[in-house]
Design a protein around this motif. Structure first.
Motif, mmCIF file in Angstrom:
data_model
loop_
_atom_site.group_PDB
_atom_site.id
_atom_site.type_symbol
_atom_site.label_atom_id
_atom_site.label_comp_id
_atom_site.label_asym_id
_atom_site.label_seq_id
_atom_site.Cartn_x
_atom_site.Cartn_y
_atom_site.Cartn_z
ATOM 1 N N GLU A 114 0.319 -0.946 0.003
ATOM 2 C CA GLU A 114 0.027 0.042 -0.067
ATOM 3 C C GLU A 114 0.611 1.057 0.509
ATOM 4 O O GLU A 114 0.423 2.139 -0.635
ATOM 5 C CB GLU A 114 -0.763 -0.271 0.720
ATOM 6 C CG GLU A 114 -1.916 1.608 1.143
ATOM 7 C CD GLU A 114 -3.052 1.304 0.515
ATOM 8 O OE1 GLU A 114 -3.183 2.530 -0.451
ATOM 9 O OE2 GLU A 114 -3.827 0.572 -0.005
ATOM 10 N N GLN A 118 1.038 3.541 -2.391
ATOM 11 C CA GLN A 118 0.764 5.897 -2.635
ATOM 12 C C GLN A 118 2.106 6.379 -3.112
ATOM 13 O O GLN A 118 2.061 8.107 -3.625
ATOM 14 C CB GLN A 118 0.901 5.976 -0.946
ATOM 15 C CG GLN A 118 -0.466 5.485 -0.328
ATOM 16 C CD GLN A 118 -0.642 5.201 0.476
ATOM 17 O OE1 GLN A 118 0.087 5.799 1.334
ATOM 18 N NE2 GLN A 118 -1.870 5.147 1.230
ATOM 19 N N ARG A 119 3.149 6.082 -3.075
ATOM 20 C CA ARG A 119 4.415 6.580 -3.810
ATOM 21 C C ARG A 119 4.920 6.273 -5.486
ATOM 22 O O ARG A 119 5.793 7.156 -6.152
ATOM 23 C CB ARG A 119 5.838 6.451 -2.989
ATOM 24 C CG ARG A 119 5.961 5.618 -1.855
ATOM 25 C CD ARG A 119 7.428 5.060 -1.653
ATOM 26 N NE ARG A 119 8.060 4.516 -1.824
ATOM 27 C CZ ARG A 119 8.564 3.549 -1.073
ATOM 28 N NH1 ARG A 119 7.280 2.803 0.145
ATOM 29 N NH2 ARG A 119 8.846 2.155 -1.488
#
Length: 217
Positions: A114, A118-119
């Motif tokens: 996750e 996100q990055r």
């Protein structure tokens, strides 16, 4: 340093980890001289490590070019998924209720996936997602299968690297990994097995299409 391991073992493990981490890509040359200085090791040691990677299906020797990180083809992918179905479905089918530490390891892999998502570090997404599946195979409690599956994961990683757009390729799987984890926590092995079976079918189909866009079966 694990005393039971030789330097060649360590170098093999480290190069394999570089493949699983997406740092060594298909078609990259593994140059003996570079590795000798990088690992401060003798030529023989490096050769032994490269030979082992070859035996594990991760490198191949190309005439006039030397040792290259292997590119996998459609037949390789089919074989890898044959193995995945056998081990991952069997692991779910026979597992006892998840212990906390087993569940935590899976959760750690899911959280790492996750965060990588996100990055937008898609390479890491692929690596952490595979770690989740390693923990599923870990339910078999077999060190031999764990070792064997790590090698399978390294080969899968080389297939992932060939995705033209790793973001769209990696995006849909996390939610399905989470669902499998939830079902395992609930102790619904039948549903977890079914979810994993579908997951593997879809994943294999996607990889085969990626490697061979013209085929439609």
């Amino acid at each position: 340093m694990n005393s039971g391991l030789s330097l060649a073992d360590h170098i093999t493990l480290e190069l394999r980890a570089d493949i699983i981490g997406g740092r060594l890509m298909p078609g990259m040359a593994l140059v003996e001289n570079d590795l000798v200085s990088a690992y401060n090791a003798s030529r023989n040691t490096i050769r032994e490590a490269l030979h082992r990677l070859g035996q594990e299906g991760l490198t191949r020797y190309v005439r006039n070019k030397g040792v290259m990180v292997r590119r996998l083809d459609v037949d390789d992918v089919r074989d890898l998924f044959r193995v995945r179905r056998t081990l991952e479905l069997q692991a779910i089918h026979t597992c006892r209720p998840l212990r906390d530490d087993q569940s935590d390891r899976m959760l750690d892999a899911l959280e790492a996936t996750e965060l990588a998502r996100q990055r937008e570090d898609w390479r890491a997404v692929g690596t952490h997602s595979l770690a989740f599946h390693q923990h599923v195979v870990g339910l078999l409690r077999s060190p031999l299968f764990d070792e064997f599956f790590t090698n399978v994961v390294a080969q899968l990683r080389l297939v992932f690297c060939t995705a033209p757009d790793e973001s769209s390729f990696q995006a849909p799987w996390l939610i399905r990994d989470r669902q499998i984890h939830e079902l395992l926590i609930e102790g619904d092995k039948h549903a977890a097995e079914e979810a994993m079976s579908l997951y593997l079918d879809d994943s294999e189909h996607q990889l085969l299409q990626m490697l061979n866009p013209s085929s439609h079966h």
